[in-house]
Scaffold this active site. Structure first.
Site, PDB file in Angstrom:
ATOM      1  N   ARG A  63      60.205  28.400  33.961  1.00  0.00           N
ATOM      2  CA  ARG A  63      59.838  29.410  34.951  1.00  0.00           C
ATOM      3  C   ARG A  63      58.331  29.616  34.891  1.00  0.00           C
ATOM      4  NH1 ARG A  63      59.866  35.681  34.377  1.00  0.00           N
ATOM      5  NH2 ARG A  63      59.166  36.156  36.488  1.00  0.00           N
TER       6      ARG A  63
ATOM      7  N   HIS B 206      53.393  37.117  40.320  1.00  0.00           N
ATOM      8  CA  HIS B 206      53.374  37.706  38.973  1.00  0.00           C
ATOM      9  C   HIS B 206      52.004  38.376  38.830  1.00  0.00           C
ATOM     10  CE1 HIS B 206      55.342  37.296  34.779  1.00  0.00           C
ATOM     11  NE2 HIS B 206      54.315  38.121  34.618  1.00  0.00           N
TER      12      HIS B 206
ATOM     13  N   GLU C  62      58.747  41.920  38.124  1.00  0.00           N
ATOM     14  CA  GLU C  62      58.535  43.267  37.614  1.00  0.00           C
ATOM     15  C   GLU C  62      57.694  44.139  38.558  1.00  0.00           C
ATOM     16  OE1 GLU C  62      56.970  43.084  33.635  1.00  0.00           O
ATOM     17  OE2 GLU C  62      58.602  41.859  32.883  1.00  0.00           O
TER      18      GLU C  62
ATOM     19  N   ASN D 153      64.243  41.063  33.132  1.00  0.00           N
ATOM     20  CA  ASN D 153      63.385  40.907  31.954  1.00  0.00           C
ATOM     21  C   ASN D 153      63.702  42.058  31.027  1.00  0.00           C
ATOM     22  OD1 ASN D 153      62.240  38.852  33.383  1.00  0.00           O
ATOM     23  ND2 ASN D 153      60.242  39.854  33.681  1.00  0.00           N
TER      24      ASN D 153
ATOM     25  N   TYR E 178      63.231  43.707  26.977  1.00  0.00           N
ATOM     26  CA  TYR E 178      62.568  43.657  25.673  1.00  0.00           C
ATOM     27  C   TYR E 178      63.027  44.739  24.699  1.00  0.00           C
ATOM     28  CZ  TYR E 178      59.402  40.273  27.753  1.00  0.00           C
ATOM     29  OH  TYR E 178      58.895  39.144  28.351  1.00  0.00           O
TER      30      TYR E 178
ATOM     31  N   GLU F 276      63.223  36.831  31.328  1.00  0.00           N
ATOM     32  CA  GLU F 276      62.304  36.999  30.189  1.00  0.00           C
ATOM     33  C   GLU F 276      63.011  37.769  29.088  1.00  0.00           C
ATOM     34  OE1 GLU F 276      58.499  38.896  30.888  1.00  0.00           O
ATOM     35  OE2 GLU F 276      58.217  37.754  32.741  1.00  0.00           O
TER      36      GLU F 276
HETATM   37  O1  IFM Z   1      53.555  39.195  29.245  1.00  0.00           O
HETATM   38  C1  IFM Z   1      54.440  40.001  29.955  1.00  0.00           C
HETATM   39  C2  IFM Z   1      54.865  39.323  31.234  1.00  0.00           C
HETATM   40  O2  IFM Z   1      53.787  38.988  32.036  1.00  0.00           O
HETATM   41  C3  IFM Z   1      55.770  40.237  32.024  1.00  0.00           C
HETATM   42  N1  IFM Z   1      56.848  40.737  31.224  1.00  0.00           N
HETATM   43  C4  IFM Z   1      56.545  41.282  29.933  1.00  0.00           C
HETATM   44  C5  IFM Z   1      55.676  40.303  29.148  1.00  0.00           C
HETATM   45  C6  IFM Z   1      55.367  40.879  27.754  1.00  0.00           C
HETATM   46  O3  IFM Z   1      54.675  42.090  27.858  1.00  0.00           O
END
Ligand code: IFM
Length: 462
Positions: free
Chosen positions: A78, A122, A167, A295, A297, A366
């Site tokens: 990606r 992006h 995002e 995405n 985290y 992500e």
């Molecule tokens: O690096 C970023 C990415 O560009 C978008 N999502 C989160 C990642 C980590 O912060």
């Protein structure tokens, strides 16, 4: 590793990057500044005054990077397309050299047996469009639809998977309210206008991509798991406001064709003016998706709080009567993000519970961690924390699938250590340490491929 989760055959494993974070070559091939070039070159904005001018030099070294992907054994890559490379001022004819770069990258990937997955946006908005109002104005959404058409017509025959926006929360709220992302604005209604115009832009891009015959198209959202710090009516209401600002502002229009019922409580006076919304917008925004990109985290714990700015005329759009509080007693990554894999399962199952059949198949576009990597005596980066993070999150993902969530793929963030936006090069998410600052101990280090083994070993035929 013995206890790796097994994913169905056909499940896609990939790695992800983004144009401004890796490409460099900021002034080559007809590229002109994006809002991120302007932001980085404004002293004091980015840690260490780092810029993406050179980044990982992917623009020149992409064959090496494709070889890394091939050695890693991933199915898909990606990447994102830089709007200011392809259509430098954000309108008018395409820049052939810009399109050609992506064409060469795609061919190199296909030759290596890797499926390309392209993100149209992006965050590198052409500066010329920001000068005319940026995402605050509807014209930017219209320009985005035209740009999508140019790119899709050129690459749809070779790129099977497309993502309109990455995002949009960051574009709208970090960019126009918190001010910690380009263009660095701190506004109230401006950020809400931006959020809506990003949604409209997504809808226009979906239409353009359908017309160009793309095989699969969707959008990527960074959905947060907002956990109430206190299980009280006020604590739960604060978590709903956080959820509205982070998640519902996107998922409600996109998946359910409506604006969030909780928006008035979240934005109060700021949302009273609604002239930015037009009839027909919801139909445009809610077009069927082939997949929803997520995405993920970390979870966020929130507590009830008063407005930081009592006067709505001076209040920013992210001032919603809640505050983040630390997640108790868990390991934190180098981003200071808590590691709580089960919240990944919870986020996905809750999404399924909320939207049911309206939830399209999911691609995890992500997931990954920045760690305090050390170069060992053997010259390698052995990555134990990153391996543990990915392992636990893949296990959590499998648990969500076992609970009935239809997930089709998983992309690690990120292929390379790279430019981590306002944090510069200090934070390393990469499976390969390319994007480290000259002179750092990490330069020239070889990443021991435990993470790579982890990724490919997970595919079974169950
Ligand atoms: O690096 C970023 C990415 O560009 C978008 N999502 C989160 C990642 C980590 O912060």
């Amino acid at each position: 590793m013995s206890d790796l989760p097994v994913f169905p055959s056909g499940f896609v494993f990939g790695a992800a990057t983004a144009s401004y974070q890796i490409e460099g070559a900021a002034h080559e091939g007809g590229r002109v500044p994006s809002i991120w070039d302007t932001y980085c070159h404004t002293p004091g904005r980015v840690d260490g005054d780092d810029t993406g001018d050179m980044a990982c030099d992917h623009y020149h070294r992409y064959p090496e990077d494709v070889a890394l992907l091939r050695d890693l054994g991933v199915d898909s890559y990606r990447f994102s397309i830089a709007w200011p490379r392809v259509q430098p001022t954000g309108s008018g004819p395409a820049n052939a050299k810009g399109l050609d770069f992506y064409s060469r990258l795609v061919d190199e990937l296909l030759e290596a047996g890797i499926e390309p997955a392209a993100t149209l946006y992006h965050w590198d908005l052409p500066q010329a469009l920001e000068d005319q109002g940026g995402w605050r104005v509807r014209e930017t959404a219209e320009r985005f639809g035209e740009y999508a058409q140019i790119v899709a017509e050129h690459l749809a025959d070779r790129v099977p998977r497309w993502i309109t926006l990455n995002e949009p929360w960051c574009s709208a709220f970090l960019g126009y309210s918190v001010g910690r992302h380009a263009p660095g604005a701190q506004e109230g209604t401006g950020a809400l206008d931006a959020a809506h115009h990003l949604l409209v832009g997504h809808g226009l891009a979906m239409k353009a991509m359908r017309a160009a015959g793309v095989r699969e198209a969707g959008i990527t959202l960074n959905l947060d798991r907002n956990v109430p710090a206190h299980d009280t009516p006020a604590g739960r209401a604060a978590a709903v406001r956080a959820d509205t600002q982070h998640n519902l502002v996107w998922t409600e229009p996109i998946l359910a064709g409506r604006y969030p019922a909780t928006e008035q409580d979240t934005w109060g006076e700021l949302i009273t003016r609604q002239d930015f919304r037009r009839e027909g917008d919801l139909d445009l925004i809610a077009q069927p998706l082939d997949f929803l990109g997520i995405n993920y985290y970390r979870p966020i714990v929130v507590a009830d709080a008063p407005y930081r700015e009592p006067d709505p005329a001076h209040r920013v759009a992210t001032d919603n009567r809640y505050q983040e509080v630390p997640y108790p007693d868990v390991r934190r990554t180098a981003m200071n993000w808590p590691v709580v894999p089960e919240s990944f399962t919870d986020l996905l199952t809750a999404l399924k519970d909320t939207y049911g059949e309206a939830l399209p198949p999911i691609q995890i576009t992500e997931n990954g961690s920045a760690e305090h990597d050390v170069v060992d005596q053997d010259g390698g980066v052995h990555d134990p924390d990153r391996v543990a993070y990915l392992h636990s999150h893949l296990t959590a993902l499998r648990a969500a699938m076992d609970a009935g969530v239809d997930v089709r793929g998983y992309y690690v963030w990120s292929l390379l250590d790279n430019f981590e936006w306002a944090l510069g090069y200090a934070k390393r998410f990469g499976l390969d340490p390319r994007g480290v600052k000259a002179g750092s101990a990490h330069q020239g280090a070889v990443r021991v491929p435990a993470v790579c083994a982890l990724v490919v070993e997970c595919v079974g035929d169950g």
